[in-house]
Design a protein around this motif. Structure first.
Motif, PDB file in Angstrom:
ATOM      1  N   ARG A 312       0.845  -1.211   0.000  1.00 23.08           N
ATOM      2  CA  ARG A 312       0.000   0.000   0.000  1.00 23.08           C
ATOM      3  C   ARG A 312       0.880   1.261   0.000  1.00 23.08           C
ATOM      4  O   ARG A 312       0.672   2.191  -0.784  1.00 23.08           O
ATOM      5  N   ARG A 315       2.802   1.572  -3.330  1.00 26.30           N
ATOM      6  CA  ARG A 315       1.932   2.047  -4.431  1.00 26.30           C
ATOM      7  C   ARG A 315       1.669   3.530  -4.302  1.00 26.30           C
ATOM      8  O   ARG A 315       1.728   4.268  -5.276  1.00 26.30           O
ATOM      9  N   ARG A 316       1.403   3.962  -3.103  1.00 28.39           N
ATOM     10  CA  ARG A 316       1.111   5.396  -2.903  1.00 28.39           C
ATOM     11  C   ARG A 316       2.341   6.250  -3.243  1.00 28.39           C
ATOM     12  O   ARG A 316       2.210   7.374  -3.719  1.00 28.39           O
ATOM     13  N   GLY A 350       0.855   7.208   4.228  1.00 28.29           N
ATOM     14  CA  GLY A 350       0.161   5.919   4.365  1.00 28.29           C
ATOM     15  C   GLY A 350       0.805   5.030   5.407  1.00 28.29           C
ATOM     16  O   GLY A 350       0.227   4.029   5.829  1.00 28.29           O
TER      17      GLY A 350
END
Ligand code: SF4
Length: 470
Positions: A312, A315-316, A350
């Motif tokens: 996550r 990807r961010r 994140g």
């Protein structure tokens, strides 16, 4: 014969500082362990200038000089022009020092540093002691500024009367060459690299900028260009002729274009150059055949950007790699007999306490030979900075910070104090494993390397103290 009228006395300067900062190649951070490498910007500029001017080098950081001693040494050099490197971790102190030098020596001054690409004109307006800024340290036009600083010079901000001149950049060709950097002018025995096999060492540039677009990385905003292989080979031969056997390639990502890297490695191996070298690259650029060629050419260490264990978070950050690909890359390097350093960034958007703990566990699982845990920093020119300002994680005026020092960002649910504790925990979890320590001591093999290992350990422990930039 009368002397050349435009021959200048040029001092290439790294200003002194209490903390050892590595400011070059558009980066700026303090040394966590006791590493410090020759400043790339000044090495490249030395190549452009040495034929037509008298050059001297003063790396006050490498020489561990205090301000008074460094000022006296710089004044003794009687420079007409001072070219210095700076960065966002230390620029205010650097400019104050150069201001004193200019006042005492009456010289003209030029700075090179990543944040100046974005704020050079504003800094020049605020600091009248700064006569010019380099916007591309590979530009041959530095020679024009040194010879005649009154004219506008492309790739530079200059000053004429009260105005800052900004004539813009040359169109950048995808391939470039630089004249031979004068490594021999730099105090090479004063530089240190924990994982170097041989000493002394120096740095060689194979490319600049990066075609990838990771949200946290300043290299993504520098136009990507590669240096001609023949031009790199010429520099490697020069280093060998000087007796140097260790090279650190400074490319943000060494393997861009697999065929080009294969060609370069084959040329190095074919030329019989007895060098060991290291470089940075992405995990998704590696395969067994390429690693074999790199090993045959003398590569003994790869520094690989992992950043996070969390898909996550990756990807961010637009890193575009996945944990399984990362695992494969470290396994292949081990099989090829190439050591690894894993780079991690804690506190990316994140990230939570849980994801940082996952990253710490991942660092142990990958079992690289070295690991570097830095804190996400809002570098100028990055999307991370825009996001951090937009969401109030940092003040919009934050302009001094250090990715290896105390966190400048407060993420929701992950305040700076917690992140700092987690970062120190990561270092302990990775380096203080009995198996790791036993392996490091066994690998040291000589009293000199044992001493270096001890020094690095002490520096790393010191770096765990809460510390903000000078
Ligand atoms: S982190 Fe690496 S791959 Fe990403 S932009 Fe920066 S240099 Fe390129």
């Amino acid at each position: 014969m009368s002397p050349d009228p435009v021959r200048r006395k040029v001092l290439l300067l790294v200003p002194p500082s209490r903390i050892i900062y590595q400011n070059d190649n558009y980066c700026s951070f303090s040394s966590k362990a006791s590493y410090y490498a020759p400043p790339l910007d000044l090495l490249v500029m030395s190549g452009h200038l040495h034929a037509r001017h008298d050059l001297a080098v003063l790396d006050a950081r490498a020489e561990r000089m205090g301000e008074g001693e460094a000022l006296a040494a710089a004044v003794r050099a009687a420079p007409s022009h001072v070219l210095f490197v700076t960065g966002y971790a230390s620029w205010k102190k650097d400019l104050a020092f150069v201001g004193r030098l200019r006042e005492t020596a009456g010289c003209r001054t030029l700075a090179s540093g990543g944040f100046l690409l974005f704020h050079g004109a504003a800094v020049m307006e605020r600091y009248p002691a700064l006569d010019a800024v380099s916007l591309d340290f590979t530009s041959p036009l530095i020679e024009n500024w040194v010879s005649d600083g009154e004219q506008p010079v492309a790739d530079h901000l200059t000053r004429a009367g009260g105005a800052v001149l900004a004539p813009g950049r040359r169109p950048a060709a995808r391939e470039f060459e630089i004249p031979l950097p004068r490594h021999e002018l730099f105090p090479l025995r004063r530089y240190s690299l924990p994982y170097a096999r041989r000493f002394p060492f120096s740095r060689v540039m194979g490319s600049m900028g990066c075609p990838h677009r990771c949200a946290f990385c300043s290299h993504a905003s520098v136009p990507f260009r590669q240096r001609r292989i023949g031009n790199i080979m010429e520099e490697l031969r020069h280093l060998v002729s000087l007796g140097l056997r260790q090279v650190y390639f400074t490319d943000p990502t060494f393997v861009i274009g697999r065929d080009r890297t294969m060609t370069l490695c084959r040329e190095v191996a074919g030329a019989g150059l007895d060098i060991s070298w290291s470089c940075n690259t992405r995990v998704d650029t590696l395969d067994r055949e390429l690693l074999g060629e790199m090993r045959r050419a003398g590569c003994h260490m790869l520094q690989l950007g992992v950043e996070s264990a969390s898909l996550r978070v990756l990807r961010r950050a637009e890193k575009r790699i996945e944990p399984d690909r990362i695992r494969d890359a470290f396994r292949m390097c081990r099989e090829a007999g190439i050591q690894t350093m894993a780079y991690f960034i804690l506190g990316l958007p994140g990230d939570t306490r849980e994801s940082v703990m996952e990253t710490i566990a991942f660092s142990r699982e990958l079992d690289a030979d070295y690991a570097s845990f830095t804190i996400a920093t809002p570098d100028f020119g990055t999307r991370l900075r825009e996001e951090a300002i937009g969401k109030g994680w940092i003040g919009k005026d934050l302009d001094v910070f250090d990715s290896t020092g105390y966190p400048p960002i407060n993420l929701p649910g992950l305040p700076a104090e917690d992140l700092w504790r987690l970062r120190n925990r990561a270092n302990r979890a990775f380096y203080l494993r009995p198996r790791y320590l036993a392996r490091a001591v066994a690998r040291a093999r000589s009293p000199r390397r044992l001493l270096l290992l001890a020094r690095n350990g002490v520096s790393l422990l010191r770096n765990m103290r809460k510390r903000t930039p000078d």
